[in-house]
Design a protein around this motif. Structure first.
Motif, mmCIF file in Angstrom:
data_model
loop_
_atom_site.group_PDB
_atom_site.id
_atom_site.type_symbol
_atom_site.label_atom_id
_atom_site.label_comp_id
_atom_site.label_asym_id
_atom_site.label_seq_id
_atom_site.Cartn_x
_atom_site.Cartn_y
_atom_site.Cartn_z
ATOM 1 N N UNK A 30 9.334 4.616 22.747
ATOM 2 C CA UNK A 30 10.020 5.650 21.975
ATOM 3 C C UNK A 30 9.076 6.139 20.879
ATOM 4 N N UNK A 31 8.654 7.387 20.971
ATOM 5 C CA UNK A 31 7.698 7.915 20.003
ATOM 6 C C UNK A 31 7.773 9.436 19.958
ATOM 7 N N UNK A 32 7.220 9.981 18.882
ATOM 8 C CA UNK A 32 7.037 11.421 18.737
ATOM 9 C C UNK A 32 5.591 11.659 18.337
ATOM 10 N N UNK A 33 4.974 12.683 18.897
ATOM 11 C CA UNK A 33 3.577 12.968 18.585
ATOM 12 C C UNK A 33 3.455 14.327 17.915
ATOM 13 N N UNK A 34 2.737 14.359 16.801
ATOM 14 C CA UNK A 34 2.300 15.606 16.183
ATOM 15 C C UNK A 34 0.836 15.806 16.543
ATOM 16 N N UNK A 35 0.499 16.979 17.039
ATOM 17 C CA UNK A 35 -0.880 17.291 17.415
ATOM 18 C C UNK A 35 -1.512 18.112 16.294
ATOM 19 N N UNK A 36 -2.524 17.532 15.645
ATOM 20 C CA UNK A 36 -3.104 18.144 14.444
ATOM 21 C C UNK A 36 -4.601 18.384 14.638
ATOM 22 N N UNK A 37 -5.026 19.639 14.781
ATOM 23 C CA UNK A 37 -6.454 19.947 14.927
ATOM 24 C C UNK A 37 -7.224 19.708 13.616
ATOM 25 N N UNK A 38 -8.436 19.182 13.737
ATOM 26 C CA UNK A 38 -9.337 18.989 12.602
ATOM 27 C C UNK A 38 -10.737 19.422 13.031
ATOM 28 N N UNK A 39 -11.604 19.596 12.054
ATOM 29 C CA UNK A 39 -12.989 19.971 12.345
ATOM 30 C C UNK A 39 -13.859 18.719 12.291
ATOM 31 N N UNK A 40 -14.276 18.236 13.446
ATOM 32 C CA UNK A 40 -15.065 17.017 13.545
ATOM 33 C C UNK A 40 -16.366 17.128 12.757
ATOM 34 N N UNK A 41 -17.005 18.289 12.801
ATOM 35 C CA UNK A 41 -18.282 18.466 12.104
ATOM 36 C C UNK A 41 -18.143 18.217 10.608
ATOM 37 N N UNK A 42 -17.014 18.580 10.030
ATOM 38 C CA UNK A 42 -16.799 18.355 8.597
ATOM 39 C C UNK A 42 -16.651 16.861 8.311
ATOM 40 N N UNK A 43 -16.051 16.133 9.238
ATOM 41 C CA UNK A 43 -15.968 14.679 9.074
ATOM 42 C C UNK A 43 -17.353 14.054 9.099
ATOM 43 N N UNK A 44 -18.167 14.484 10.061
ATOM 44 C CA UNK A 44 -19.531 13.960 10.147
ATOM 45 C C UNK A 44 -20.302 14.243 8.867
ATOM 46 N N UNK A 45 -20.175 15.462 8.369
ATOM 47 C CA UNK A 45 -20.885 15.834 7.144
ATOM 48 C C UNK A 45 -20.429 14.979 5.970
ATOM 49 N N UNK A 46 -19.127 14.782 5.860
ATOM 50 C CA UNK A 46 -18.586 14.006 4.748
ATOM 51 C C UNK A 46 -19.127 12.582 4.759
ATOM 52 N N UNK A 47 -19.217 11.988 5.942
ATOM 53 C CA UNK A 47 -19.651 10.592 6.051
ATOM 54 C C UNK A 47 -21.159 10.447 6.257
ATOM 55 N N UNK A 48 -21.893 11.572 6.258
ATOM 56 C CA UNK A 48 -23.346 11.514 6.408
ATOM 57 C C UNK A 48 -23.801 11.041 7.765
ATOM 58 N N UNK A 49 -23.091 11.476 8.814
ATOM 59 C CA UNK A 49 -23.401 11.020 10.165
ATOM 60 C C UNK A 49 -23.877 12.169 11.050
ATOM 61 N N UNK A 50 -24.595 11.807 12.118
ATOM 62 C CA UNK A 50 -24.887 12.738 13.193
ATOM 63 C C UNK A 50 -23.856 12.551 14.285
ATOM 64 N N UNK A 51 -23.557 13.618 15.002
ATOM 65 C CA UNK A 51 -22.676 13.510 16.145
ATOM 66 C C UNK A 51 -23.397 12.886 17.327
ATOM 67 N N UNK A 52 -22.659 12.342 18.295
ATOM 68 C CA UNK A 52 -23.298 11.732 19.470
ATOM 69 C C UNK A 52 -24.259 12.677 20.183
ATOM 70 N N UNK A 53 -23.939 13.963 20.229
ATOM 71 C CA UNK A 53 -24.774 14.928 20.934
ATOM 72 C C UNK A 53 -26.005 15.341 20.141
ATOM 73 N N UNK A 54 -26.114 14.853 18.893
ATOM 74 C CA UNK A 54 -27.268 15.196 18.055
ATOM 75 C C UNK A 54 -28.354 14.120 18.107
ATOM 76 N N UNK A 55 -28.129 13.066 18.872
ATOM 77 C CA UNK A 55 -29.116 12.005 19.064
ATOM 78 C C UNK A 55 -29.465 12.003 20.548
#
Length: 215
Positions: A30-55
């Motif tokens: 029994x569950x309900x799901x909210x689908x919430x879009x986010x910008x992954x690139x902004x997360x990477x920038x915030x945490x100082x990371x490269x994305x998998x496709x950038x290595x």
């Protein structure tokens, strides 16, 4: 009934796999799901990371693993013509179809499959125009309010400790990645492990050493 928030960016093949598998992974619960879009690139920038496709070596492995996972789980998937691509058009289009920073499953499914089925250019302007004609969003994807919703979604996710996609959030706990779906199900089923202190203990582990520059 548990309330799950599914945070995603259409650029992520793992988000696509998790999205497709989620109903099966949680079947009977029994569950309900909210689908919430986010910008992954902004997360990477915030945490100082490269994305998998950038290595470079990791990029090759990522696509191989994604193709294998799709095959192993019976999920149709073809890599887009180019990746990574700019996902803003797709993210804003999806949000223009929804409200309050959320989209329904049909919209998310339609855009995910636009990206990850058929092997075409996910960011092609003509294809996005055709996708917009299909979805008929009540708002203009270029509207400042739509852009602000994407920014707010992303900033709120980061503030709650999210660092990547896909992430399922429930009861203040975050479950990251396609491979976290079985763990999410165990939590929703009430597995005693989650009340035994191990979850909290993992966050309390002291850091033994950190890298500084190239040293």
């Amino acid at each position: 009934m548990k309330h799950i928030t599914f945070h995603f960016d259409f650029i992520s093949p793992y988000a696509y796999l998790a999205f497709e598998k989620l109903p099966e992974a949680l079947k009977g619960l029994s569950y309900r799901v909210d689908y919430r879009p986010v910008l992954f690139a902004a997360m990477l920038k915030h945490h100082g990371q490269l994305g998998p496709a950038e290595i470079a070596p990791k990029r090759d492995w990522t696509y191989r693993q994604v193709l294998w996972l799709a095959h192993a789980h019976g999920i149709p998937l073809q890599l887009p013509a180019a990746h990574p691509f700019n996902p803003l058009g797709a993210l804003r289009l999806a949000l223009a179809c929804g409200q309050d920073g959320l989209v329904n499953r049909y919209v998310a499914e339609t855009v995910f499959r636009h990206v990850w089925r058929g092997g075409a250019d996910a960011a092609d302007a003509q294809r996005l125009a055709e996708l917009r004609a299909l979805l008929q969003p009540p708002r203009d994807p270029a509207d400042e309010a739509v852009k602000a919703e994407l920014k707010a979604n992303t900033e709120a996710a980061i503030a709650r400790g999210l660092f990547g996609v896909p992430t399922c959030e429930v009861d203040g706990r975050v479950f990251w990645g396609f491979d976290a779906l079985p763990m999410l199900r165990e939590y929703l089923e009430g597995n005693a492990w989650f009340a035994g202190g191990a979850w909290e203990q993992a966050a309390d582990l002291p850091t033994g050493q950190t890298r500084k520059g190239n040293a």
